[in-house]
Design a protein around this motif. Structure first.
Motif, mmCIF file in Angstrom:
data_model
loop_
_atom_site.group_PDB
_atom_site.id
_atom_site.type_symbol
_atom_site.label_atom_id
_atom_site.label_comp_id
_atom_site.label_asym_id
_atom_site.label_seq_id
_atom_site.Cartn_x
_atom_site.Cartn_y
_atom_site.Cartn_z
ATOM 1 N N ARG A 150 -3.361 -8.866 -7.455
ATOM 2 C CA ARG A 150 -3.560 -7.640 -6.688
ATOM 3 C C ARG A 150 -4.434 -7.915 -5.481
ATOM 4 O O ARG A 150 -5.053 -8.969 -5.369
ATOM 5 N N TRP A 210 -8.857 -6.181 2.904
ATOM 6 C CA TRP A 210 -8.320 -6.436 1.581
ATOM 7 C C TRP A 210 -8.338 -7.923 1.272
ATOM 8 O O TRP A 210 -7.984 -8.746 2.105
ATOM 9 N N ALA A 252 2.246 1.754 -3.468
ATOM 10 C CA ALA A 252 1.209 2.147 -4.430
ATOM 11 C C ALA A 252 0.490 3.417 -3.982
ATOM 12 O O ALA A 252 -0.488 3.816 -4.610
ATOM 13 N N THR A 253 0.945 4.025 -2.909
ATOM 14 C CA THR A 253 0.332 5.222 -2.313
ATOM 15 C C THR A 253 -1.167 5.047 -2.083
ATOM 16 O O THR A 253 -1.986 5.874 -2.473
ATOM 17 N N VAL A 254 -1.495 3.923 -1.486
ATOM 18 C CA VAL A 254 -2.881 3.630 -1.122
ATOM 19 C C VAL A 254 -2.961 3.594 0.395
ATOM 20 O O VAL A 254 -2.104 3.008 1.054
ATOM 21 N N ASP A 255 -3.985 4.237 0.946
ATOM 22 C CA ASP A 255 -4.159 4.251 2.391
ATOM 23 C C ASP A 255 -4.754 2.921 2.842
ATOM 24 O O ASP A 255 -5.895 2.596 2.521
ATOM 25 N N VAL A 256 -3.964 2.172 3.569
ATOM 26 C CA VAL A 256 -4.406 0.873 4.092
ATOM 27 C C VAL A 256 -4.719 1.074 5.568
ATOM 28 O O VAL A 256 -3.838 1.053 6.403
ATOM 29 N N GLY A 274 0.818 -1.213 0.000
ATOM 30 C CA GLY A 274 0.000 0.000 0.000
ATOM 31 C C GLY A 274 0.850 1.260 0.000
ATOM 32 O O GLY A 274 0.519 2.248 -0.659
ATOM 33 N N LYS A 275 1.946 1.247 0.748
ATOM 34 C CA LYS A 275 2.862 2.405 0.759
ATOM 35 C C LYS A 275 3.489 2.624 -0.612
ATOM 36 O O LYS A 275 3.593 3.761 -1.075
ATOM 37 N N LYS A 299 -9.966 -3.965 -2.234
ATOM 38 C CA LYS A 299 -10.632 -3.606 -0.992
ATOM 39 C C LYS A 299 -12.040 -4.195 -1.012
ATOM 40 O O LYS A 299 -12.789 -4.020 -1.966
#
Length: 126
Positions: free
Chosen positions: A118, A110, A100-104, A97-98, A121
């Motif tokens: 992949r 997930w 891919a700049t996705v807030d996990v 997530g970091k 969510k």
């Protein structure tokens, strides 16, 4: 924790724990080699063939109790292994997530999509 994993853990605990608890609640007291019958105790005399059958049955019962103890140990080992895997999964999702700049927020939200390689969510109905 995914619903599948949660249901798998619950199902395994429903099968293993009651049987293990039953085996633990009835410890076998140590029996003397030649029990002396009490004067007022009732006793059942067995003939030779019935004695052999009873001894074989008692041995099988002892084996089942031993198998329950082994099963409990295996369940504990599997639970520890599952905990390690879930921690590894959490770290993997957070690191991905970091990158891919996705807030996990919660790694348990997930689900892995094997065809698309992949994590997606999962929307939970509220």
């Amino acid at each position: 924790m995914s619903t599948f994993i949660r249901s798998l853990m619950i199902a395994s605990s429903l099968v293993v724990i009651p049987a293990v608890l039953l085996a633990q609640q009835r410890p076998q007291p140590a029996r003397p080699a030649t029990p002396a019958p009490a004067a007022d105790a009732a006793e059942i005399k067995l003939d030779e063939s019935t004695t052999l059958r009873a001894a074989a049955l008692e041995a099988r019962i002892s084996a089942v109790v031993a198998n329950f103890a082994l099963l409990q140990r295996q369940a504990q080992d599997l639970q520890q292994e599952m905990t390690k895997m879930l921690e590894e999964r959490k770290t993997l999702i957070q690191d991905a997530g970091k990158r891919a700049t996705v807030d996990v927020k919660d790694p348990n939200e997930w689900a892995f999509d094997n065809t698309g390689q992949r994590y997606l969510k999962v929307r939970r109905p509220q």
